[in-house]
Design a protein around this motif. Structure first.
Motif, short mmCIF file in Angstrom:
data_model
loop_
_atom_site.label_atom_id
_atom_site.label_comp_id
_atom_site.label_asym_id
_atom_site.label_seq_id
_atom_site.Cartn_x
_atom_site.Cartn_y
_atom_site.Cartn_z
N ARG A 74 0.83 -1.20 0.00
CA ARG A 74 0.00 0.00 0.00
C ARG A 74 0.86 1.26 0.00
O ARG A 74 0.56 2.23 -0.69
N ARG A 75 1.96 1.26 0.76
CA ARG A 75 2.86 2.43 0.76
C ARG A 75 3.51 2.62 -0.60
O ARG A 75 3.61 3.74 -1.10
N LYS B 270 0.94 3.95 -3.01
CA LYS B 270 0.68 5.38 -2.76
C LYS B 270 1.73 6.26 -3.42
O LYS B 270 1.41 7.24 -4.08
N ARG B 271 3.00 5.88 -3.29
CA ARG B 271 4.08 6.68 -3.90
C ARG B 271 3.94 6.72 -5.42
O ARG B 271 4.06 7.78 -6.04
N GLN C 81 0.76 8.85 -6.40
CA GLN C 81 0.97 10.28 -6.18
C GLN C 81 1.87 10.87 -7.26
O GLN C 81 1.60 11.96 -7.78
N GLN D 215 -7.50 14.33 -6.54
CA GLN D 215 -8.11 13.03 -6.25
C GLN D 215 -9.58 12.99 -6.68
O GLN D 215 -10.04 11.98 -7.20
N ASN E 50 -9.23 8.37 -3.20
CA ASN E 50 -8.55 8.81 -1.98
C ASN E 50 -8.30 7.61 -1.06
O ASN E 50 -7.20 7.45 -0.52
N ARG E 51 -9.31 6.77 -0.88
CA ARG E 51 -9.15 5.59 -0.03
C ARG E 51 -8.11 4.63 -0.59
O ARG E 51 -7.32 4.06 0.16
N GLU F 131 -5.51 5.44 -2.66
CA GLU F 131 -4.19 6.05 -2.59
C GLU F 131 -3.65 6.10 -1.16
O GLU F 131 -2.46 5.96 -0.93
N ASN F 132 -4.53 6.28 -0.19
CA ASN F 132 -4.10 6.41 1.20
C ASN F 132 -4.12 5.09 1.97
O ASN F 132 -3.96 5.08 3.18
N ARG G 277 -6.50 2.95 2.60
CA ARG G 277 -7.68 2.60 3.39
C ARG G 277 -8.64 1.71 2.61
O ARG G 277 -9.72 1.41 3.09
#
Length: 112
Positions: free
Chosen positions: A25-26, A29-30, A33, A62, A77-78, A80-81, A83
């Motif tokens: 997930r991290r 996200k990178r 983004q 987003q 948003n969920r 990318e972050n 969640r």
């Protein structure tokens, strides 16, 4: 007589959604983004944005991404972050298309 149908408990359910680890997930996200920041909203039919309150970064927002994905507000948003722990393969495919990700960026070593 009323017949009630039970939902199908397919053994192949895993094919429709993916389970992502915290590290995945991290990394995701990178990548998301970076790609979103590289896309001008103007190139996707949105008016140019002006810096101001509520806007933190460059590129496609987003909510704009949600519009391009034809998804409910906040879905991207969920994702990318981190969640959205079990995103469907259809969502990931659509995100890859909207953001113009190639196979290298979609691969397991894309955390970069």
């Amino acid at each position: 007589m009323i017949v009630r149908h039970r939902p199908c408990r397919s053994p192949h359910r895993w094919r429709r959604s993916l389970r992502l680890s915290a590290d995945d997930r991290r990394s995701l996200k990178r990548v998301l983004q970076r790609r979103r920041a590289a896309i001008s909203p103007v190139t996707r039919g949105f008016p140019p944005w002006l810096p101001g309150p509520g806007r933190r970064g460059e590129g496609l927002g987003q909510e704009q991404t949600d519009e391009l994905l034809a998804r409910a507000r906040g879905t991207y948003n969920r994702l990318e972050n981190g969640r959205l722990a079990h995103p469907g393969a259809d969502l990931l495919t659509a995100v890859a298309q909207v953001l113009g990700l190639d196979e290298h960026e979609c691969g397991p070593s894309s955390g970069g």
